[in-house]
Write a protein that holds these residues in place. Sequence first.
Motif, mmCIF file in Angstrom:
data_model
loop_
_atom_site.group_PDB
_atom_site.id
_atom_site.type_symbol
_atom_site.label_atom_id
_atom_site.label_comp_id
_atom_site.label_asym_id
_atom_site.label_seq_id
_atom_site.Cartn_x
_atom_site.Cartn_y
_atom_site.Cartn_z
ATOM 1 N N PHE A 87 -11.829 -13.292 -2.740
ATOM 2 C CA PHE A 87 -10.807 -14.202 -3.255
ATOM 3 C C PHE A 87 -9.456 -13.917 -2.604
ATOM 4 O O PHE A 87 -8.764 -14.817 -2.133
ATOM 5 C CB PHE A 87 -10.696 -14.077 -4.776
ATOM 6 C CG PHE A 87 -9.425 -14.666 -5.327
ATOM 7 C CD1 PHE A 87 -9.285 -16.034 -5.463
ATOM 8 C CD2 PHE A 87 -8.371 -13.842 -5.684
ATOM 9 C CE1 PHE A 87 -8.099 -16.577 -5.948
ATOM 10 C CE2 PHE A 87 -7.184 -14.377 -6.172
ATOM 11 C CZ PHE A 87 -7.047 -15.750 -6.304
ATOM 12 N N ALA A 88 -9.080 -12.651 -2.584
ATOM 13 C CA ALA A 88 -7.788 -12.274 -2.005
ATOM 14 C C ALA A 88 -7.747 -12.564 -0.512
ATOM 15 O O ALA A 88 -6.741 -13.055 0.005
ATOM 16 C CB ALA A 88 -7.507 -10.793 -2.257
ATOM 17 N N LEU A 89 -8.845 -12.292 0.176
ATOM 18 C CA LEU A 89 -8.869 -12.509 1.626
ATOM 19 C C LEU A 89 -8.688 -13.979 1.970
ATOM 20 O O LEU A 89 -7.912 -14.321 2.864
ATOM 21 C CB LEU A 89 -10.170 -11.977 2.225
ATOM 22 C CG LEU A 89 -10.256 -12.025 3.745
ATOM 23 C CD1 LEU A 89 -9.169 -11.160 4.381
ATOM 24 C CD2 LEU A 89 -11.634 -11.570 4.208
ATOM 25 N N VAL A 90 -9.372 -14.850 1.261
ATOM 26 C CA VAL A 90 -9.230 -16.287 1.509
ATOM 27 C C VAL A 90 -7.800 -16.726 1.196
ATOM 28 O O VAL A 90 -7.223 -17.543 1.915
ATOM 29 C CB VAL A 90 -10.265 -17.083 0.679
ATOM 30 C CG1 VAL A 90 -9.974 -18.569 0.716
ATOM 31 C CG2 VAL A 90 -11.673 -16.811 1.193
ATOM 32 N N THR A 91 -7.203 -16.147 0.170
ATOM 33 C CA THR A 91 -5.847 -16.502 -0.231
ATOM 34 C C THR A 91 -4.821 -16.114 0.831
ATOM 35 O O THR A 91 -3.860 -16.843 1.060
ATOM 36 C CB THR A 91 -5.493 -15.840 -1.582
ATOM 37 O OG1 THR A 91 -6.465 -16.247 -2.549
ATOM 38 C CG2 THR A 91 -4.117 -16.249 -2.056
ATOM 39 N N ILE A 92 -5.033 -14.977 1.499
ATOM 40 C CA ILE A 92 -4.044 -14.526 2.500
ATOM 41 C C ILE A 92 -4.559 -14.701 3.929
ATOM 42 O O ILE A 92 -4.043 -14.085 4.865
ATOM 43 C CB ILE A 92 -3.636 -13.057 2.268
ATOM 44 C CG1 ILE A 92 -4.790 -12.102 2.533
ATOM 45 C CG2 ILE A 92 -3.069 -12.866 0.873
ATOM 46 C CD1 ILE A 92 -4.335 -10.781 3.071
ATOM 47 N N ALA A 93 -5.540 -15.555 4.121
ATOM 48 C CA ALA A 93 -6.193 -15.724 5.431
ATOM 49 C C ALA A 93 -5.208 -15.992 6.571
ATOM 50 O O ALA A 93 -5.438 -15.563 7.706
ATOM 51 C CB ALA A 93 -7.227 -16.849 5.356
ATOM 52 N N ALA A 94 -4.120 -16.650 6.288
ATOM 53 C CA ALA A 94 -3.144 -16.978 7.337
ATOM 54 C C ALA A 94 -2.524 -15.731 7.965
ATOM 55 O O ALA A 94 -1.978 -15.809 9.064
ATOM 56 C CB ALA A 94 -2.040 -17.865 6.763
ATOM 57 N N TYR A 95 -2.641 -14.587 7.306
ATOM 58 C CA TYR A 95 -2.025 -13.352 7.802
ATOM 59 C C TYR A 95 -3.041 -12.404 8.435
ATOM 60 O O TYR A 95 -2.696 -11.280 8.789
ATOM 61 C CB TYR A 95 -1.243 -12.673 6.665
ATOM 62 C CG TYR A 95 -0.306 -13.662 6.042
ATOM 63 C CD1 TYR A 95 0.841 -14.077 6.723
ATOM 64 C CD2 TYR A 95 -0.598 -14.257 4.818
ATOM 65 C CE1 TYR A 95 1.674 -15.047 6.183
ATOM 66 C CE2 TYR A 95 0.232 -15.224 4.273
ATOM 67 C CZ TYR A 95 1.363 -15.614 4.969
ATOM 68 O OH TYR A 95 2.179 -16.583 4.445
ATOM 69 N N VAL A 96 -4.265 -12.875 8.577
ATOM 70 C CA VAL A 96 -5.316 -12.099 9.244
ATOM 71 C C VAL A 96 -5.421 -12.624 10.670
ATOM 72 O O VAL A 96 -5.937 -13.708 10.908
ATOM 73 C CB VAL A 96 -6.676 -12.226 8.514
ATOM 74 C CG1 VAL A 96 -7.763 -11.478 9.265
ATOM 75 C CG2 VAL A 96 -6.561 -11.725 7.086
ATOM 76 N N ASN A 97 -4.903 -11.842 11.615
ATOM 77 C CA ASN A 97 -4.940 -12.252 13.011
ATOM 78 C C ASN A 97 -5.942 -11.393 13.788
ATOM 79 O O ASN A 97 -6.669 -10.576 13.210
ATOM 80 C CB ASN A 97 -3.540 -12.190 13.626
ATOM 81 C CG ASN A 97 -2.955 -10.794 13.649
ATOM 82 O OD1 ASN A 97 -3.644 -9.803 13.406
ATOM 83 N ND2 ASN A 97 -1.669 -10.696 13.939
#
Length: 127
Positions: A87-97
């Motif tokens: 859940f958290a990963l999908v929520t902050i996906a824009a910051y996973v480069n």
Amino acid sequence: MKGLKKYRARFSEFKFWEKLKNYAVAAGAKTVYTALLLYYAYQRKETPGWAKRLVIGVLGYLIVPIDAIPDLGFLIGYTDDLGVLSFALVTIAAYVNDDVRANARAQMSTWFDALDEEALAEVDDKL
């Protein structure tokens, strides 16, 4: 996100690394990779405060020894952890480069003899 607030106080980098080091194989590739992606995204200066607070709460939840489903063993006890982490990963996906992914994969290779590319791709596909 309010429910995770109480877990933020439980987070420390030392406890995070100890938990992963000691339970990486039992937790499985997906859980560990997801936790590492969150951690390395948290480390980025470009990640905003709201996202960092979410990550700290979720990683604190991972660290806590008592959760919704006790971490009893292989594939059984980490189901709730993976759900919360995902859940958290999908929520902050824009910051996973790409750098975050590379750091997570490099760390995983120290704990797993062979990386389960299918499991990692499954996590990456959610981003």
